[in-house]
Motif scaffolding. Sequence first.
Motif, short mmCIF file in Angstrom:
data_model
loop_
_atom_site.label_atom_id
_atom_site.label_comp_id
_atom_site.label_asym_id
_atom_site.label_seq_id
_atom_site.Cartn_x
_atom_site.Cartn_y
_atom_site.Cartn_z
N ILE A 207 -53.77 95.99 23.72
CA ILE A 207 -54.34 94.65 23.85
C ILE A 207 -53.21 93.63 23.86
CG2 ILE A 207 -55.81 92.90 22.76
CD1 ILE A 207 -57.40 95.20 21.51
N LEU A 208 -53.23 92.73 24.82
CA LEU A 208 -52.17 91.71 24.91
C LEU A 208 -52.20 90.81 23.69
CD1 LEU A 208 -50.00 90.43 26.87
CD2 LEU A 208 -51.79 88.78 27.44
N ILE A 209 -51.05 90.66 23.04
CA ILE A 209 -50.99 89.80 21.86
C ILE A 209 -50.02 88.64 22.06
CG2 ILE A 209 -51.73 91.50 20.18
CD1 ILE A 209 -48.85 92.16 19.59
N GLY A 210 -49.27 88.63 23.15
CA GLY A 210 -48.35 87.54 23.39
C GLY A 210 -47.26 87.97 24.36
N ALA A 211 -46.08 87.40 24.18
CA ALA A 211 -44.95 87.75 25.03
C ALA A 211 -43.66 87.55 24.24
CB ALA A 211 -44.93 86.88 26.29
N VAL A 212 -42.63 88.28 24.64
CA VAL A 212 -41.31 88.14 24.03
C VAL A 212 -40.29 87.96 25.15
CG1 VAL A 212 -41.78 89.41 21.90
CG2 VAL A 212 -41.04 90.66 23.95
N GLY A 213 -39.23 87.24 24.84
CA GLY A 213 -38.22 87.01 25.87
C GLY A 213 -37.01 86.29 25.32
N ILE A 214 -36.18 85.84 26.23
CA ILE A 214 -34.94 85.15 25.86
C ILE A 214 -34.79 83.88 26.68
CG2 ILE A 214 -33.76 87.28 25.25
CD1 ILE A 214 -32.29 86.98 28.03
N SER A 215 -33.91 83.01 26.22
CA SER A 215 -33.54 81.83 27.00
C SER A 215 -32.05 81.56 26.82
CB SER A 215 -34.35 80.60 26.58
OG SER A 215 -33.92 80.13 25.32
N GLY A 216 -31.48 80.92 27.81
CA GLY A 216 -30.08 80.56 27.75
C GLY A 216 -29.74 79.59 28.86
N THR A 217 -28.52 79.18 28.92
CA THR A 217 -28.12 78.19 29.92
C THR A 217 -28.07 78.82 31.31
OG1 THR A 217 -25.76 78.63 29.66
CG2 THR A 217 -26.74 76.96 28.22
#
Length: 244
Positions: A207-217
């Motif tokens: 079951i989808l519970i959200g998302a994970v990821g990264i950010s940067g310049t």
Amino acid sequence: MSDSLKSLSKGLQVYKEIVNYGKPIQASTLCSKMNINKSTMSRILQTLSNEDYIEYLDDSNEIISKSLENEQNKKTKIQLLVQKTKPLLEEISKLTNECAYLGIFDNNKVLYLNQVDNSSRKLKTRNNIGLQTPLHTSALGKSILAFGNYSLENLKLNQYTHNTIKNLEELNQTLEDVQKNGYSIDYSEFQDNMCCTAVPLFNHENILIGAVGISGTKERLTMEKLNLLGKEISSLVEGYNIIC
């Protein structure tokens, strides 16, 4: 004022007191605080219970409003999700040398629940926990929309940069690409110099519970690198069994 209006007014006052108390409360405490006799309080509470505004806690004389109970349950689930996914965020940050995020769907936006920055850079990412961003502008939001069952018609596709998705046709095409690739990309679509990649997060029941990821310049995260890291994060997340 008629007797019926007086009864309604008193019932609303009791319900307001229950909600404002902020935690379970006993009928005797309500009687004392509001100077209402036990028989009258009993009738009021029974009516509120019949109308599904309040309930008695199991094996207790304590009362709680349904709205407060739902809010407390939501907070408990969020705390558990943050706890269960922290090791995963640490692994993502270690793998990418970027700040890793956890986000969920909340009122047609992405709500950032947690972040971990284990990068080697001296200047760390600002604290974004509690931040809400538009779904169509973020990698987290696109992964949530692509793999969740949410209506796109209610989204306001406001423009933030020249790269922001402009219409539903463009958004639908983007989400199809996300479903195909298994990861999403934000290439300076919310902030001019920031780029992100993210993947959907499912629990042990798929079951989808959200998302994970990264950010940067933008200087660090070129489009080529975003695609590469998106695939690597996707492979990493597949090995995690999130029980919550």
